[in-house]
Design a protein around this motif. Structure first.
Motif, PDB file in Angstrom:
ATOM      1  N   PRO A 155      17.739  22.123   6.713  1.00 60.52           N
ATOM      2  CA  PRO A 155      18.296  23.423   7.113  1.00 60.52           C
ATOM      3  C   PRO A 155      17.541  24.630   6.533  1.00 60.52           C
ATOM      4  CG  PRO A 155      20.068  21.911   6.583  1.00 60.52           C
ATOM      5  CD  PRO A 155      18.795  21.231   6.187  1.00 60.52           C
ATOM      6  N   ALA A 156      16.997  24.504   5.335  1.00 60.27           N
ATOM      7  CA  ALA A 156      16.260  25.626   4.742  1.00 60.27           C
ATOM      8  C   ALA A 156      14.976  25.921   5.505  1.00 60.27           C
ATOM      9  CB  ALA A 156      15.939  25.337   3.275  1.00 60.27           C
ATOM     10  N   GLY A 157      14.502  24.956   6.287  1.00 63.26           N
ATOM     11  CA  GLY A 157      13.312  25.150   7.105  1.00 63.26           C
ATOM     12  C   GLY A 157      13.623  25.500   8.544  1.00 63.26           C
ATOM     13  N   GLY A 158      14.889  25.819   8.840  1.00 65.72           N
ATOM     14  CA  GLY A 158      15.236  26.209  10.204  1.00 65.72           C
ATOM     15  C   GLY A 158      15.576  25.060  11.109  1.00 65.72           C
ATOM     16  N   ARG A 159      15.944  23.918  10.517  1.00 66.30           N
ATOM     17  CA  ARG A 159      16.333  22.759  11.328  1.00 66.30           C
ATOM     18  C   ARG A 159      17.708  22.286  10.875  1.00 66.30           C
ATOM     19  NH1 ARG A 159      11.019  19.290  10.533  1.00 66.30           N
ATOM     20  NH2 ARG A 159      11.091  20.444   8.559  1.00 66.30           N
ATOM     21  N   ALA A 160      18.690  23.148  11.098  1.00 64.95           N
ATOM     22  CA  ALA A 160      20.064  22.851  10.722  1.00 64.95           C
ATOM     23  C   ALA A 160      20.681  21.884  11.733  1.00 64.95           C
ATOM     24  CB  ALA A 160      20.877  24.147  10.662  1.00 64.95           C
TER      25      ALA A 160
ATOM     26  N   ALA B   6      13.109  31.701   7.052  1.00 64.33           N
ATOM     27  CA  ALA B   6      11.924  32.384   6.536  1.00 64.33           C
ATOM     28  C   ALA B   6      11.659  31.887   5.125  1.00 64.33           C
ATOM     29  CB  ALA B   6      12.120  33.897   6.539  1.00 64.33           C
ATOM     30  N   SER B   7      10.469  32.179   4.621  1.00 62.50           N
ATOM     31  CA  SER B   7      10.131  31.837   3.246  1.00 62.50           C
ATOM     32  C   SER B   7       9.558  33.075   2.555  1.00 62.50           C
ATOM     33  CB  SER B   7       9.116  30.690   3.203  1.00 62.50           C
ATOM     34  OG  SER B   7       7.909  31.067   3.852  1.00 62.50           O
ATOM     35  N   TYR B   8       9.675  33.095   1.235  1.00 62.91           N
ATOM     36  CA  TYR B   8       9.225  34.229   0.428  1.00 62.91           C
ATOM     37  C   TYR B   8       8.473  33.696  -0.790  1.00 62.91           C
ATOM     38  CZ  TYR B   8      13.015  36.193   3.203  1.00 62.91           C
ATOM     39  OH  TYR B   8      13.839  36.548   4.247  1.00 62.91           O
ATOM     40  N   LEU B   9       7.383  34.364  -1.148  1.00 61.90           N
ATOM     41  CA  LEU B   9       6.590  33.942  -2.288  1.00 61.90           C
ATOM     42  C   LEU B   9       7.095  34.592  -3.572  1.00 61.90           C
ATOM     43  CD1 LEU B   9       2.971  34.072  -0.808  1.00 61.90           C
ATOM     44  CD2 LEU B   9       4.461  32.071  -1.106  1.00 61.90           C
ATOM     45  N   GLY B  10       6.975  33.852  -4.665  1.00 61.98           N
ATOM     46  CA  GLY B  10       7.344  34.372  -5.966  1.00 61.98           C
ATOM     47  C   GLY B  10       6.133  34.510  -6.869  1.00 61.98           C
ATOM     48  N   ASP B  11       6.335  35.118  -8.022  1.00 64.13           N
ATOM     49  CA  ASP B  11       5.235  35.344  -8.958  1.00 64.13           C
ATOM     50  C   ASP B  11       4.871  34.093  -9.746  1.00 64.13           C
ATOM     51  OD1 ASP B  11       5.062  37.975  -8.211  1.00 64.13           O
ATOM     52  OD2 ASP B  11       6.216  38.756  -9.907  1.00 64.13           O
ATOM     53  N   GLY B  12       5.778  33.128  -9.838  1.00 66.92           N
ATOM     54  CA  GLY B  12       5.502  31.920 -10.595  1.00 66.92           C
ATOM     55  C   GLY B  12       4.455  31.059  -9.913  1.00 66.92           C
ATOM     56  N   VAL B  13       3.857  30.149 -10.674  1.00 71.72           N
ATOM     57  CA  VAL B  13       2.833  29.267 -10.124  1.00 71.72           C
ATOM     58  C   VAL B  13       3.451  28.355  -9.071  1.00 71.72           C
ATOM     59  CG1 VAL B  13       1.150  27.478 -10.654  1.00 71.72           C
ATOM     60  CG2 VAL B  13       1.578  29.308 -12.297  1.00 71.72           C
TER      61      VAL B  13
ATOM     62  N   GLU C 145       5.420  29.180  -6.786  1.00 75.23           N
ATOM     63  CA  GLU C 145       6.818  29.518  -6.523  1.00 75.23           C
ATOM     64  C   GLU C 145       7.016  29.962  -5.068  1.00 75.23           C
ATOM     65  OE1 GLU C 145      10.480  32.080  -8.533  1.00 75.23           O
ATOM     66  OE2 GLU C 145       8.402  32.710  -8.878  1.00 75.23           O
ATOM     67  N   GLN C 146       8.039  29.420  -4.445  1.00 74.07           N
ATOM     68  CA  GLN C 146       8.364  29.758  -3.069  1.00 74.07           C
ATOM     69  C   GLN C 146       9.874  29.637  -2.874  1.00 74.07           C
ATOM     70  OE1 GLN C 146       6.536  27.229  -0.095  1.00 74.07           O
ATOM     71  NE2 GLN C 146       6.517  28.849   1.431  1.00 74.07           N
ATOM     72  N   VAL C 147      10.414  30.506  -2.022  1.00 74.91           N
ATOM     73  CA  VAL C 147      11.837  30.482  -1.714  1.00 74.91           C
ATOM     74  C   VAL C 147      11.993  30.279  -0.211  1.00 74.91           C
ATOM     75  CG1 VAL C 147      14.010  31.759  -1.755  1.00 74.91           C
ATOM     76  CG2 VAL C 147      12.369  32.023  -3.633  1.00 74.91           C
ATOM     77  N   ALA C 148      12.733  29.275   0.171  1.00 76.43           N
ATOM     78  CA  ALA C 148      13.020  29.007   1.584  1.00 76.43           C
ATOM     79  C   ALA C 148      14.470  29.370   1.863  1.00 76.43           C
ATOM     80  CB  ALA C 148      12.780  27.539   1.899  1.00 76.43           C
ATOM     81  N   VAL C 149      14.689  30.072   2.963  1.00 73.81           N
ATOM     82  CA  VAL C 149      16.044  30.486   3.335  1.00 73.81           C
ATOM     83  C   VAL C 149      16.284  30.141   4.796  1.00 73.81           C
ATOM     84  CG1 VAL C 149      17.651  32.409   3.599  1.00 73.81           C
ATOM     85  CG2 VAL C 149      16.049  32.378   1.670  1.00 73.81           C
TER      86      VAL C 149
ATOM     87  N   SER D 119      21.266  27.995   3.572  1.00 74.24           N
ATOM     88  CA  SER D 119      20.473  26.999   2.857  1.00 74.24           C
ATOM     89  C   SER D 119      19.357  27.700   2.090  1.00 74.24           C
ATOM     90  CB  SER D 119      19.862  25.991   3.836  1.00 74.24           C
ATOM     91  OG  SER D 119      20.855  25.451   4.680  1.00 74.24           O
ATOM     92  N   VAL D 120      19.243  27.378   0.808  1.00 75.39           N
ATOM     93  CA  VAL D 120      18.214  27.974  -0.040  1.00 75.39           C
ATOM     94  C   VAL D 120      17.510  26.858  -0.809  1.00 75.39           C
ATOM     95  CG1 VAL D 120      17.705  29.531  -1.957  1.00 75.39           C
ATOM     96  CG2 VAL D 120      19.482  30.135  -0.306  1.00 75.39           C
ATOM     97  N   VAL D 121      16.182  26.861  -0.774  1.00 72.48           N
ATOM     98  CA  VAL D 121      15.378  25.959  -1.591  1.00 72.48           C
ATOM     99  C   VAL D 121      14.412  26.823  -2.407  1.00 72.48           C
ATOM    100  CG1 VAL D 121      13.645  24.138  -1.603  1.00 72.48           C
ATOM    101  CG2 VAL D 121      15.557  24.008  -0.008  1.00 72.48           C
ATOM    102  N   HIS D 122      14.454  26.662  -3.714  1.00 72.01           N
ATOM    103  CA  HIS D 122      13.615  27.450  -4.627  1.00 72.01           C
ATOM    104  C   HIS D 122      12.697  26.476  -5.351  1.00 72.01           C
ATOM    105  CE1 HIS D 122      13.472  30.331  -8.351  1.00 72.01           C
ATOM    106  NE2 HIS D 122      12.376  30.412  -7.602  1.00 72.01           N
ATOM    107  N   THR D 123      11.396  26.588  -5.112  1.00 75.39           N
ATOM    108  CA  THR D 123      10.441  25.629  -5.655  1.00 75.39           C
ATOM    109  C   THR D 123       9.438  26.301  -6.583  1.00 75.39           C
ATOM    110  OG1 THR D 123       8.746  25.860  -3.938  1.00 75.39           O
ATOM    111  CG2 THR D 123      10.601  24.386  -3.465  1.00 75.39           C
ATOM    112  N   GLY D 124       8.811  25.481  -7.411  1.00 80.78           N
ATOM    113  CA  GLY D 124       7.753  25.991  -8.273  1.00 80.78           C
ATOM    114  C   GLY D 124       7.076  24.873  -9.040  1.00 80.78           C
ATOM    115  N   MET D 125       5.825  25.093  -9.398  1.00 82.07           N
ATOM    116  CA  MET D 125       5.092  24.137 -10.213  1.00 82.07           C
ATOM    117  C   MET D 125       5.301  24.417 -11.697  1.00 82.07           C
ATOM    118  SD  MET D 125       1.587  23.765  -8.046  1.00 82.07           S
ATOM    119  CE  MET D 125       0.979  22.463  -9.106  1.00 82.07           C
ATOM    120  N   ALA D 126       5.530  25.668 -12.035  1.00 82.04           N
ATOM    121  CA  ALA D 126       5.933  25.998 -13.392  1.00 82.04           C
ATOM    122  C   ALA D 126       7.452  25.868 -13.470  1.00 82.04           C
ATOM    123  CB  ALA D 126       5.483  27.417 -13.747  1.00 82.04           C
ATOM    124  N   ARG D 127       8.038  26.288 -14.560  1.00 84.14           N
ATOM    125  CA  ARG D 127       9.476  26.167 -14.727  1.00 84.14           C
ATOM    126  C   ARG D 127      10.210  27.072 -13.731  1.00 84.14           C
ATOM    127  NH1 ARG D 127      13.198  24.488 -18.388  1.00 84.14           N
ATOM    128  NH2 ARG D 127      15.070  25.759 -18.640  1.00 84.14           N
TER     129      ARG D 127
END
Length: 222
Positions: free
Chosen positions: A88-93, A104-111, A113-117, A195-203
């Motif tokens: 669902p976070a990728g638009g396939r609910a 949509a997705s949004y980039l974060g400052d972390g290594v 880091e990405q937010v999927a909504v 639906s929200v997915v928050h990812t990152g390679m750092a913490r």
């Protein structure tokens, strides 16, 4: 010195992964574009959802408000429950009684880091029914494995979210051998599944995920 080398390594890995993901996106083609409607009224509703995602308000510091393409899981998910919870976070609910959706997705400052909504609107009480089913799928998604050194295990993630219902979990481990965290939150605001997915390679900070969810839930209820 070791810390500096570790950061450089993570940044390099993030760049390599970004290139790989871009190539995967191109191969997956148009059928994976993350929206679906079937009526004229649904098209109007979808446009409204897209407007919300195109101009998000209240995102926490460090997250760009500029929307990108709908998110895709960066590896093949074979487990049915895990796939159901992440899609669902990728638009396939879930499709039953779906009237509109946008992602949509949004980039974060972390290594890395990405937010999927993902926002999905339903008729009747189907949003509640789908959330119940997705909550069960998320609880059954105990581990994710893929070739090439990807191993993620389910962990507890308490998140306070506004709205009517919410479930959350953290998947942490390694993505192609590199440290990786994936926070997953599924919630409901009235007739809308969020639906929200928050990812990152750092913490990935749980507090940051909670702020993200709060901002998205306020958008969904606007």
């Amino acid at each position: 010195m070791r810390r500096g080398l570790r950061i450089i390594g993570l940044v390099t890995a993030a760049g390599l992964l970004a290139g790989c993901l871009a190539a995967c996106e191109a191969r997956r083609g148009r059928e994976d574009r993350g929206t679906h409607t079937s009526t004229h009224a649904g098209s109007r509703s979808e446009s409204r959802l897209r407007v919300l995602l195109d101009g998000p308000k209240g995102l926490p510091d460090g997250i760009s408000p500029r929307p990108g393409e709908a998110w895709r899981v960066p590896f093949r998910v074979t487990d049915r429950d895990c796939r159901a919870a992440l899609q669902p976070a990728g638009g396939r609910a879930p499709q039953r009684s779906l009237t509109a959706q946008a992602a949509a997705s949004y980039l974060g400052d972390g290594v890395g880091e990405q937010v999927a909504v993902g926002l999905a609107r339903y008729s009747g009480s189907e949003a509640e029914s789908h959330l119940d089913a997705l909550a069960e799928s998320l609880s059954q998604c105990q581990a994710l494995r893929a070739p090439g050194g990807t191993r993620l295990r389910l962990r507890s993630l308490p998140v306070q979210a506004p709205g009517d219902q919410a479930v959350s979990a953290r998947l942490r481990g390694r993505l192609r051998g590199y440290p990786y965290t994936m926070d997953v939150v599924l919630a409901r605001s009235g007739d809308t599944l969020v639906s929200v997915v928050h990812t990152g390679m750092a913490r990935v900070e749980p507090g940051s995920t909670e702020k993200l969810v709060g901002a998205v839930m306020r958008m969904a209820g606007a």
